[in-house]
Write a protein that holds these residues in place. Sequence first.
Motif, PDB file in Angstrom:
ATOM      1  N   GLY A  48      80.974   9.394  14.976  1.00 18.09           N
ATOM      2  CA  GLY A  48      81.296   9.799  13.601  1.00 18.09           C
ATOM      3  C   GLY A  48      80.436  10.872  12.990  1.00 18.09           C
ATOM      4  N   GLY A  49      79.530  11.452  13.781  1.00 20.10           N
ATOM      5  CA  GLY A  49      78.698  12.538  13.253  1.00 20.10           C
ATOM      6  C   GLY A  49      79.477  13.835  13.144  1.00 20.10           C
ATOM      7  N   SER A  50      78.880  14.801  12.447  1.00 17.96           N
ATOM      8  CA  SER A  50      79.554  16.091  12.252  1.00 17.96           C
ATOM      9  C   SER A  50      78.863  17.188  13.040  1.00 17.96           C
ATOM     10  CB  SER A  50      79.534  16.473  10.768  1.00 17.96           C
ATOM     11  OG  SER A  50      80.054  17.770  10.585  1.00 17.96           O
ATOM     12  N   LEU A  51      79.649  18.032  13.670  1.00 14.83           N
ATOM     13  CA  LEU A  51      79.113  19.259  14.260  1.00 14.83           C
ATOM     14  C   LEU A  51      78.473  20.082  13.145  1.00 14.83           C
ATOM     15  CD1 LEU A  51      82.129  20.058  16.588  1.00 14.83           C
ATOM     16  CD2 LEU A  51      79.786  19.717  17.386  1.00 14.83           C
ATOM     17  N   ALA A  52      77.428  20.826  13.484  1.00 11.25           N
ATOM     18  CA  ALA A  52      76.697  21.717  12.560  1.00 11.25           C
ATOM     19  C   ALA A  52      75.790  20.975  11.589  1.00 11.25           C
ATOM     20  CB  ALA A  52      77.639  22.640  11.781  1.00 11.25           C
ATOM     21  N   ARG A  53      75.742  19.621  11.652  1.00  8.92           N
ATOM     22  CA  ARG A  53      74.851  18.900  10.725  1.00  8.92           C
ATOM     23  C   ARG A  53      73.385  19.190  11.054  1.00  8.92           C
ATOM     24  NH1 ARG A  53      71.699  18.103   7.900  1.00  8.92           N
ATOM     25  NH2 ARG A  53      71.131  16.336   6.583  1.00  8.92           N
ATOM     26  N   THR A  54      73.064  19.239  12.343  1.00  7.38           N
ATOM     27  CA  THR A  54      71.676  19.493  12.757  1.00  7.38           C
ATOM     28  C   THR A  54      71.196  20.841  12.231  1.00  7.38           C
ATOM     29  OG1 THR A  54      72.190  18.276  14.767  1.00  7.38           O
ATOM     30  CG2 THR A  54      70.145  19.518  14.769  1.00  7.38           C
ATOM     31  N   GLU A  55      72.068  21.829  12.307  1.00  3.61           N
ATOM     32  CA  GLU A  55      71.692  23.195  11.917  1.00  3.61           C
ATOM     33  C   GLU A  55      71.785  23.436  10.410  1.00  3.61           C
ATOM     34  OE1 GLU A  55      73.469  23.226  16.064  1.00  3.61           O
ATOM     35  OE2 GLU A  55      73.987  22.319  14.141  1.00  3.61           O
ATOM     36  N   ALA A  56      72.443  22.516   9.686  1.00  2.00           N
ATOM     37  CA  ALA A  56      72.946  22.809   8.336  1.00  2.00           C
ATOM     38  C   ALA A  56      71.896  23.252   7.321  1.00  2.00           C
ATOM     39  CB  ALA A  56      73.704  21.601   7.794  1.00  2.00           C
ATOM     40  N   THR A  57      70.756  22.550   7.233  1.00  2.00           N
ATOM     41  CA  THR A  57      69.779  22.913   6.188  1.00  2.00           C
ATOM     42  C   THR A  57      69.198  24.294   6.454  1.00  2.00           C
ATOM     43  OG1 THR A  57      69.242  20.557   5.986  1.00  2.00           O
ATOM     44  CG2 THR A  57      67.776  22.102   4.894  1.00  2.00           C
ATOM     45  N   GLY A  58      68.796  24.540   7.711  1.00  2.00           N
ATOM     46  CA  GLY A  58      68.234  25.844   8.062  1.00  2.00           C
ATOM     47  C   GLY A  58      69.245  26.976   7.930  1.00  2.00           C
ATOM     48  N   TYR A  59      70.461  26.754   8.429  1.00  2.00           N
ATOM     49  CA  TYR A  59      71.507  27.775   8.321  1.00  2.00           C
ATOM     50  C   TYR A  59      71.851  28.036   6.852  1.00  2.00           C
ATOM     51  CZ  TYR A  59      72.807  28.019  13.331  1.00  2.00           C
ATOM     52  OH  TYR A  59      72.820  28.239  14.681  1.00  2.00           O
ATOM     53  N   GLY A  60      71.992  26.939   6.093  1.00  2.00           N
ATOM     54  CA  GLY A  60      72.349  27.065   4.676  1.00  2.00           C
ATOM     55  C   GLY A  60      71.299  27.848   3.902  1.00  2.00           C
ATOM     56  N   LEU A  61      70.026  27.609   4.228  1.00  2.00           N
ATOM     57  CA  LEU A  61      68.923  28.341   3.585  1.00  2.00           C
ATOM     58  C   LEU A  61      69.106  29.838   3.775  1.00  2.00           C
ATOM     59  CD1 LEU A  61      66.029  28.527   2.323  1.00  2.00           C
ATOM     60  CD2 LEU A  61      65.129  28.161   4.626  1.00  2.00           C
ATOM     61  N   LEU A  62      69.488  30.247   4.979  1.00  2.00           N
ATOM     62  CA  LEU A  62      69.651  31.677   5.265  1.00  2.00           C
ATOM     63  C   LEU A  62      70.918  32.245   4.639  1.00  2.00           C
ATOM     64  CD1 LEU A  62      67.649  33.519   6.737  1.00  2.00           C
ATOM     65  CD2 LEU A  62      67.191  31.104   7.072  1.00  2.00           C
ATOM     66  N   TYR A  63      72.002  31.458   4.583  1.00  2.00           N
ATOM     67  CA  TYR A  63      73.219  31.935   3.908  1.00  2.00           C
ATOM     68  C   TYR A  63      72.925  32.183   2.429  1.00  2.00           C
ATOM     69  CZ  TYR A  63      75.836  30.388   8.077  1.00  2.00           C
ATOM     70  OH  TYR A  63      76.306  30.225   9.359  1.00  2.00           O
ATOM     71  N   PHE A  64      72.166  31.276   1.830  1.00  2.00           N
ATOM     72  CA  PHE A  64      71.804  31.423   0.412  1.00  2.00           C
ATOM     73  C   PHE A  64      70.903  32.653   0.226  1.00  2.00           C
ATOM     74  CE2 PHE A  64      69.238  30.931  -3.323  1.00  2.00           C
ATOM     75  CZ  PHE A  64      70.060  30.308  -4.258  1.00  2.00           C
ATOM     76  N   THR A  65      69.860  32.756   1.062  1.00  2.00           N
ATOM     77  CA  THR A  65      68.905  33.867   0.950  1.00  2.00           C
ATOM     78  C   THR A  65      69.602  35.209   1.143  1.00  2.00           C
ATOM     79  OG1 THR A  65      67.177  32.397   1.813  1.00  2.00           O
ATOM     80  CG2 THR A  65      66.703  34.756   1.857  1.00  2.00           C
TER      81      THR A  65
END
Length: 444
Positions: free
Chosen positions: A200-217
């Motif tokens: 039941g886990g989601s793909l991209a969850r592991t990467e999400a905080t780091g990736y999201g930080l860069l999308y925002f920046t």
Amino acid sequence: MSYVDEVIEQVVAQNPAEPEFHQAVKEVLESLRAVVEANEEVFRRDALLERLVNPERQFKFRVPWVDDKGQVHVNTGYRVQFNSAIGPYKGGLRLHPSVNLGIIKFLGFEQIFKNSLTGLPIGGGKGGSDFDPKGKSDREIMAFCQSFMTELCKYIGADTDVPAGDIGTGAREIGYMFGQYKRIRGLYEGVLTGKGLSYGGSLARTEATGYGLLYFTDEMLKCNGKSIKGATIAVSGAGNVAIYAIQKAQQLGAKVVTASDSTGWIYDKDGIDVELLKEVKEVKRARLTEYAAARPSAEYHEGRGVWSIPVDIALPCATQNELHLEDAKQLVANGCYAVAEGANMPTTLEATEYLQKNGILFAPGKASNAGGVATSALEMSQNSERLSWTFEEVDGKLQNIMVNIFHNLDDAAKRYGMEGNYVAGANIAGFEKVVDAMTAQGIV
């Protein structure tokens, strides 16, 4: 005395010896002053700020477990369910010796606004324990997690409170906790996020905080006439957030030259080798000395010092209050023009004020690191639908959410005459949605 000052005084008096919680409340309420003053009579009558700074409920419980030698240990477990105005409580479980009620309350309070900013229907909560997973065997970790969940399971559920991972709580710990919840409650539901992909886990969850930080920046820089491409970046930390922030920054054309752990830091003039960093920290669970030993272009330094390297952008991704006033002064002196928080409240109040006064583009964690909880909410959606989305689908939704968060807080700051103050913008944008929901639902 103004309503804001009254409530801050009250929080300090009623919650002694909880400096992190005091700091979080003060930072948020100070930046909401303009909004509160515009509605002071109604807010005061409805005790709106008092209701906001007091958790709806909080649990503290003992967690007994047996080590591999047969010795019994007792840790303390916590869950603070802070605000459910816009959805079920959502927030991580931190396993670290530093955990106490004040830290859990600060994290839960911040989570209210962070979760609101994502635009998804999730309230704010946080939990954890002073248990230290470092140096423990898998069986000892399982013993602790099962004991912890035996008590916690009474208070959580897919539509009540959905915990996730945090410092010290990775896929292994979530798996043990999920198994115990299912065993006791007899329910197969999305009660935890950060689960393994097989259950039941989601793909991209592991990467999400780091990736999201860069999308925002990236969006913040574009909207201020700058580009991440070709920039030199300093990152602190070497955990999940830091690793994937480094990876995404390099994909976007930047060069990341630092990383750190609890004992020291590395400077790699050729740019951090992400695969080597992953091998050292995720596979071997070793110190950064091993990275430096395997890479000729890297230097290892004991202690602190990540922020002494001249860079264009700084991304603190380790832990709270790691970037001090002296560090902020050094970054400004070295020509840094943007700081975006990957950890929760990693910049002290004095450092934040100094960076803002010196024209640095400053992104607060509740906005810039919201990618993790946003993707957790997307995992909840997939669990409710009994479906799994592709990596590209989740990553695309994450990018849209982070871009929207930037524009929402940018608009909120402009609306109150504070253009460029993204701390105030994030707090206002998050606050307005929660307050609308609280007001609509009456005095609860």
